[in-house]
Write a protein that holds these residues in place. Structure first.
Motif, mmCIF file in Angstrom:
data_model
loop_
_atom_site.group_PDB
_atom_site.id
_atom_site.type_symbol
_atom_site.label_atom_id
_atom_site.label_comp_id
_atom_site.label_asym_id
_atom_site.label_seq_id
_atom_site.Cartn_x
_atom_site.Cartn_y
_atom_site.Cartn_z
ATOM 1 N N ARG A 1 0.826 -1.210 0.000
ATOM 2 C CA ARG A 1 0.000 0.000 0.000
ATOM 3 C C ARG A 1 0.860 1.260 0.000
ATOM 4 O O ARG A 1 0.338 2.368 -0.060
ATOM 5 C CB ARG A 1 -0.937 -0.004 1.201
ATOM 6 C CG ARG A 1 -2.142 -0.925 1.008
ATOM 7 C CD ARG A 1 -3.075 -0.867 2.220
ATOM 8 N NE ARG A 1 -3.550 0.482 2.504
ATOM 9 C CZ ARG A 1 -4.585 1.057 1.908
ATOM 10 N NH1 ARG A 1 -5.246 0.412 0.953
ATOM 11 N NH2 ARG A 1 -4.983 2.267 2.253
ATOM 12 N N GLY B 1 -6.721 -0.990 -4.029
ATOM 13 C CA GLY B 1 -6.397 -0.474 -2.702
ATOM 14 C C GLY B 1 -5.365 0.627 -2.659
ATOM 15 O O GLY B 1 -4.901 0.997 -1.572
ATOM 16 N N LEU B 2 -4.991 1.195 -3.808
ATOM 17 C CA LEU B 2 -4.004 2.276 -3.802
ATOM 18 C C LEU B 2 -4.631 3.549 -3.244
ATOM 19 O O LEU B 2 -5.668 4.005 -3.738
ATOM 20 C CB LEU B 2 -3.489 2.546 -5.221
ATOM 21 C CG LEU B 2 -2.372 3.598 -5.307
ATOM 22 C CD1 LEU B 2 -1.053 3.011 -4.817
ATOM 23 C CD2 LEU B 2 -2.230 4.119 -6.742
#
Length: 312
Positions: free
Chosen positions: A273, A297-298
């Protein structure tokens, strides 16, 4: 109705008229490209009066204090006298030192400015032809290493600037307009983080400079380069990218065509992340990359993007 004046010409325009349209419709040729306040090709100098400006943040405080405005972002609300950007007076001279084809549709243009230009990888310049055609192009060169300014021109479609560029030869002259910094750059604070560079078409140009800047600063995290092209023949930097990847264990390069993109995006997974992603190219491709990265999920503040807007 407000009066608009350029040189000895003066005419009335409807209040609230777009300044760029008012000038061009009256035969005052002001170049433009994006109409979004990004390319800066439509700079004009307000000598008397000021327009309403919807993008005051697009220019520096110094430029605004000196009366410069982006015509595409301005509305005429009072009497206004302007001077158009004159590349002979306001631009910097540069000599063509190289013109060659990197693929069937990508023309590499190399320029030597008369005076040294201080720039960073990821920035772009407005280029002016001798006939007064102006377009913004991202720099593919790396300051401090390359002795020239390099640009990659997408010539798939006819265009005033690309048509003129096809006729250029070493020794010819161009003028350089304003140097601009878009969203793309390399930050030394990213050195240990995964760095993803995702490009479509000639959106690879600024990312190629940023990639080499990251390698020059000995980036320690994994670097992933993805280049999307219309077909295999348009991976125009495949060989130099492969050479860089062969010399750096932390660099991987993936070359995709349009038909391969959906499957590749579906398999896209973040390994951290902390990943920093830089995107560049046509808006549709940048949007497709960005949406997939967000779904993976960035964090949004770890994605930087420049889009090459079609001329409208």
């Amino acid at each position: 109705m407000p009066e608009l004046r350029v040189g000895e010409r003066q005419w009335s325009v409807a209040a609230g008229s777009n300044l760029l349209d008012a000038l061009n419709q009256a035969g005052v040729a002001v170049p433009y490209s994006c109409r979004a306040g990004s390319c800066h090709a439509c700079l004009v100098h307000c000598v008397e009066g000021l327009p309403s400006d919807s993008r005051p943040d697009a220019l520096s405080d110094d430029q605004r204090q000196r009366g410069w405005r982006l015509a595409c972002q301005c509305q005429v609300v009072e009497d206004l006298r302007v001077e158009t950007y004159d590349p002979l007076r306001d631009g910097a001279p540069a000599e063509v030192v190289g013109v060659d084809w990197l693929s069937a549709t990508v023309l590499r243009l190399r320029l030597q400015p008369e005076r040294n230009l201080r720039y960073q990888a990821g920035q772009h310049l407005v280029l002016w032809t001798a006939s007064g055609v102006a377009r913004p192009y991202s720099l593919a060169s790396l300051p401090g290493e390359d002795r020239f300014l390099e640009f990659h021109l997408d010539c798939r479609q006819p265009g005033e600037f690309s048509d003129a560029a096809r006729q250029l030869k070493p020794g010819d002259g161009l003028r350089l307009g304003e140097l601009r910094g878009g969203a793309l750059h390399y930050d030394p604070d990213w050195q240990t983080r995964p760095l993803w560079l995702l490009a479509a078409g000639t959106g690879l140009a600024p990312l190629f400079g940023i990639l080499r800047e990251a390698l020059r600063q000995d980036h320690q995290g994994d670097i992933r380069v993805i280049h999307l092209a219309h077909d295999v023949s348009e991976h125009y930097l495949a060989k130099p990218l492969a050479a860089l990847a062969a010399s750096r264990a932390n660099l991987s390069v993936e070359l995709l065509t349009a038909t391969e993109l959906p499957a590749a995006l579906a398999q896209l997974r973040l390994v951290s992340r902390q990943t920093q992603a830089l995107l560049c190219g046509h808006p549709d491709s940048v949007d497709a990359f960005a949406r997939r990265l967000y779904l993976a999920g960035l964090p949004r503040n770890q994605l930087l993007a420049d889009v090459f807007l079609p001329r409208g």
